[in-house]
Write an enzyme that holds these catalytic residues in place. Structure first.
Site, PDB file in Angstrom:
ATOM      1  N   CYS A 291       8.785 -10.351  -7.705  1.00  0.00           N
ATOM      2  CA  CYS A 291       7.684 -10.915  -8.493  1.00  0.00           C
ATOM      3  C   CYS A 291       8.095 -12.210  -9.177  1.00  0.00           C
ATOM      4  CB  CYS A 291       7.219  -9.896  -9.517  1.00  0.00           C
ATOM      5  SG  CYS A 291       8.570  -9.328 -10.559  1.00  0.00           S
ATOM      6  N   GLU A 390      -0.692 -15.648  -4.514  1.00  0.00           N
ATOM      7  CA  GLU A 390       0.630 -15.036  -4.340  1.00  0.00           C
ATOM      8  C   GLU A 390       0.802 -14.610  -2.878  1.00  0.00           C
ATOM      9  OE1 GLU A 390       1.400 -11.057  -5.952  1.00  0.00           O
ATOM     10  OE2 GLU A 390       3.326 -11.789  -6.679  1.00  0.00           O
TER      11      GLU A 390
HETATM   12  P1  NAD Z   1       0.193  -2.551  -5.077  1.00  0.00           P
HETATM   13  O1  NAD Z   1      -0.621  -2.925  -6.241  1.00  0.00           O
HETATM   14  O2  NAD Z   1      -0.426  -2.581  -3.732  1.00  0.00           O
HETATM   15  O3  NAD Z   1       0.771  -1.080  -5.233  1.00  0.00           O
HETATM   16  C1  NAD Z   1       1.556  -0.704  -6.360  1.00  0.00           C
HETATM   17  C2  NAD Z   1       1.402   0.774  -6.585  1.00  0.00           C
HETATM   18  O4  NAD Z   1       0.065   1.049  -6.978  1.00  0.00           O
HETATM   19  C3  NAD Z   1       1.677   1.643  -5.367  1.00  0.00           C
HETATM   20  O5  NAD Z   1       2.382   2.789  -5.783  1.00  0.00           O
HETATM   21  C4  NAD Z   1       0.288   2.002  -4.889  1.00  0.00           C
HETATM   22  O6  NAD Z   1       0.213   3.214  -4.180  1.00  0.00           O
HETATM   23  C5  NAD Z   1      -0.468   2.109  -6.215  1.00  0.00           C
HETATM   24  N1  NAD Z   1      -1.913   1.936  -6.116  1.00  0.00           N
HETATM   25  C6  NAD Z   1      -2.597   1.153  -5.256  1.00  0.00           C
HETATM   26  N2  NAD Z   1      -3.927   1.262  -5.489  1.00  0.00           N
HETATM   27  C7  NAD Z   1      -4.089   2.120  -6.532  1.00  0.00           C
HETATM   28  C8  NAD Z   1      -5.212   2.641  -7.231  1.00  0.00           C
HETATM   29  N3  NAD Z   1      -6.445   2.291  -6.919  1.00  0.00           N
HETATM   30  N4  NAD Z   1      -4.994   3.495  -8.243  1.00  0.00           N
HETATM   31  C9  NAD Z   1      -3.731   3.833  -8.590  1.00  0.00           C
HETATM   32  N5  NAD Z   1      -2.625   3.399  -7.946  1.00  0.00           N
HETATM   33  C10 NAD Z   1      -2.795   2.542  -6.929  1.00  0.00           C
HETATM   34  O7  NAD Z   1       1.470  -3.500  -5.131  1.00  0.00           O
HETATM   35  P2  NAD Z   1       2.638  -3.597  -4.067  1.00  0.00           P
HETATM   36  O8  NAD Z   1       2.110  -4.276  -2.855  1.00  0.00           O
HETATM   37  O9  NAD Z   1       3.306  -2.275  -3.942  1.00  0.00           O
HETATM   38  O10 NAD Z   1       3.663  -4.550  -4.835  1.00  0.00           O
HETATM   39  C11 NAD Z   1       3.652  -5.935  -4.768  1.00  0.00           C
HETATM   40  C12 NAD Z   1       3.009  -6.532  -6.014  1.00  0.00           C
HETATM   41  O11 NAD Z   1       3.710  -6.103  -7.180  1.00  0.00           O
HETATM   42  C13 NAD Z   1       3.076  -8.044  -6.054  1.00  0.00           C
HETATM   43  O12 NAD Z   1       1.844  -8.541  -6.521  1.00  0.00           O
HETATM   44  C14 NAD Z   1       4.168  -8.333  -7.077  1.00  0.00           C
HETATM   45  O13 NAD Z   1       4.095  -9.585  -7.710  1.00  0.00           O
HETATM   46  C15 NAD Z   1       3.964  -7.210  -8.032  1.00  0.00           C
HETATM   47  N6  NAD Z   1       5.178  -6.984  -8.825  1.00  0.00           N
HETATM   48  C16 NAD Z   1       5.183  -7.372 -10.141  1.00  0.00           C
HETATM   49  C17 NAD Z   1       6.346  -7.210 -10.907  1.00  0.00           C
HETATM   50  C18 NAD Z   1       6.394  -7.635 -12.344  1.00  0.00           C
HETATM   51  O14 NAD Z   1       7.333  -7.242 -13.031  1.00  0.00           O
HETATM   52  N7  NAD Z   1       5.442  -8.412 -12.834  1.00  0.00           N
HETATM   53  C19 NAD Z   1       7.469  -6.626 -10.329  1.00  0.00           C
HETATM   54  C20 NAD Z   1       7.418  -6.256  -8.990  1.00  0.00           C
HETATM   55  C21 NAD Z   1       6.263  -6.428  -8.247  1.00  0.00           C
END
Ligand code: NAD
Length: 486
Positions: A291, A390
């Protein structure tokens, strides 16, 4: 390919101290992104498994976890950190199998940092004292801290164990109990962590784990559950918006670490060799799937050509390939779907008038696995989608700038506000520019240097709240102010 003796694991839920399958026996396949082969199966949970886990967490909250003394709880937390270190090589291999990241990276950052998260927060909790406020000789106030309750931890796939422990350790240190929902693409180290918590002496129900997807699955069920008091979520900004809507119905406390489109601002007076060395990392480490990665690189015009020449030359040297080969610098992207998304942005860059200076395609000789060459794009302006959205892959844009005002205007022209790095040897300019960037974290002449006591998080659509040190405990504890009339 894939030199590891570590066997992938089939992942079950961990509820009330026991590993269990789903009620209906449902599973999904776990795919190795570096080979596209099946690693194993994962139990697919939903509302029923979440409910069982939440009830177990609720019982443990006011039961065994509360009854342990602070010293006893701290000892268990420290033991979790010790056991992570004891199983470091195995956990690093599981993490690399799941994510496609190089083994040197999981072995040197992901796993040691995960252990440190437990050691750090179990030490930090000892330093917290209560605040007291005296009102003349009328009254004395003091505030006591208590746990928030049952916390839902929802995590992404890019730094699976590191980010899970970053939430789990302070949540437990503050006396809460938890239900974890790891990313469906990376379930293995979370499963191993549940085992480690059990082996460290964590009472049943304190830590629960339910695997599954987001919408209409375990993730959504966790955010809907009325007995979950707070959700700590790291993931995409769009997912955060959905969770906020769902969680509003039961008014849950929310902590959000979301997406970013982070700028690197390079002034001509900076040390170019240092800049290049760090920019290689901030652009391509973990396949650009961090991120905090700097995906928008702004270079002062007088240094632009020299920067590009060196940056492209160094990028050409990066070895893309098998995560278990020691010489590999860039592994595989996480999934087929993500590969399509990232390469879709490269196609879009060309449509938007950009030039691919390097990369943009699958490396030769790697026919299987989601491999992509590190990609450098120039010639795009601030309004292009590739500059605004992003991408979360090994893809950066490089843009020249003329003045401080010009670059700050471009840098802040985004919905995101997670992090930034500024490169200059002019002390006054460093402070002046850093203070004007709309981001939660700004590094000067460095990147990804973290002191866990400092506030971590994003502004604008990159997050809500801060984690780290006391900031984590502010989220994971409730305050009661007690006012005594004297
Ligand atoms: P994502 O939002 O697709 O999924 C994250 C989690 O949320 C997963 O466990 C997924 O199953 C769950 N999820 C998805 N839809 C949901 C819903 N409707 N209700 C509840 N849970 C749900 O993200 P990703 O693709 O796994 O990760 C990448 C993203 O994470 C990027 O945007 C990245 O920038 C961000 N990120 C941010 C940080 C930070 O510290 N700011 C750190 C790491 C990653």
């Amino acid at each position: 390919m894939q030199q590891t003796n570590v066997k992938p694991i089939d992942c079950l839920h961990f509820i009330d101290g026991k590993f269990v399958p789903s009620f209906d026996g449902k599973t999904f396949d776990n795919i190795n992104p570096a080979t596209e082969e099946k690693l194993g199966t994962v139990a697919e949970g939903g509302a029923a498994e979440i409910d069982l886990a939440v009830q177990a967490a609720k019982r443990a909250l006011n039961g065994p976890w509360k009854k342990m003394s602070a010293n006893e709880r701290i000892a268990v937390l420290r033991k979790v950190g010790d056991l992570i270190l004891a199983r470091k090589d195995e956990l690093a291999a599981l993490e690399s199998l799941d994510t496609g990241k190089p083994i040197w990276l999981s072995g040197s950052i992901d796993i040691p940092r995960s252990a440190y998260n437990f050691h750090f927060f179990s030490d930090y909790i000892r330093t917290i004292t209560n605040e007291a406020t005296q009102m003349d000789d009328v009254a004395l106030n003091y505030a006591i801290r208590r746990p928030v309750g049952v916390i839902g931890l929802i995590n992404p796939w890019n730094l699976p164990l590191l980010l899970l422990t970053w939430k789990l350790a302070p949540a437990l240190a503050a006396g809460n109990t938890v239900v974890m929902k790891p990313a469906e693409l990376t379930p293995m180290t979370a499963t191993a962590l549940a085992e480690i918590c059990r082996d460290a002496g964590m009472p049943d129900g304190v830590v629960n784990l339910v695997h599954g997807f987001g919408p209409n699955s375990a993730g959504a069920a966790l955010t809907e559950h009325p007995d979950v008091n707070a959700i700590s979520f790291t993931g995409e900004t769009t997912t955060g918006k959905i969770i906020m809507t769902t969680a509003a119905k039961t008014l849950k406390r929310l902590s959000y670490e979301l997406g970013g489109k982070n700028p690197n601002i390079i002034f001509a007076d900076s040390n170019l060799d240092e800049v290049i060395e760090t920019t290689m990392k901030s652009s391509f480490i973990n396949q650009g799937e961090v991120c905090l990665c700097g995906s928008r690189i702004y270079v002062e015009r007088s240094a632009y050509e020299a920067f590009l020449e060196k940056f492209v030359a160094k990028t050409k040297e990066l070895v893309v390939g098998d995560p278990f080969e020691p010489k590999t610098k860039v592994g595989a992207l996480i999934s087929d779907e993500h590969y399509e998304r990232v390469t879709g942005y490269i196609k879009l860059a060309i449509e938007e008038g950009g030039t691919i200076l390097h990369g943009g395609k699958r490396p030769e000789g790697l026919d299987k696995g989601y491999y992509l060459e590190p990609t450098i794009i120039t010639g795009l302006d601030r309004n292009c989608r590739v500059v605004q959205e992003e991408i979360f892959g090994p893809v950066v844009t490089v843009i020249p700038f003329d003045t401080e005002e010009d670059v700050l205007d471009q840098v802040n022209d985004t919905h995101y506000g997670l992090s930034a790095s500024v490169w200059t040897n002019d002390l006054r300019r460093a402070h002046r520019v850093a203070g004007q960037i709309e981001a939660g974290i700004v590094w000067v002449n460095t990147w990804f240097l973290r002191d866990l006591r400092t506030p971590f998080g994003g502004m604008k659509q990159s997050g809500i709240g801060r984690e780290g040190g006391m900031h984590s405990f502010e989220f994971y504890s409730e305050l009661t102010n007690i006012c005594i009339k004297l």
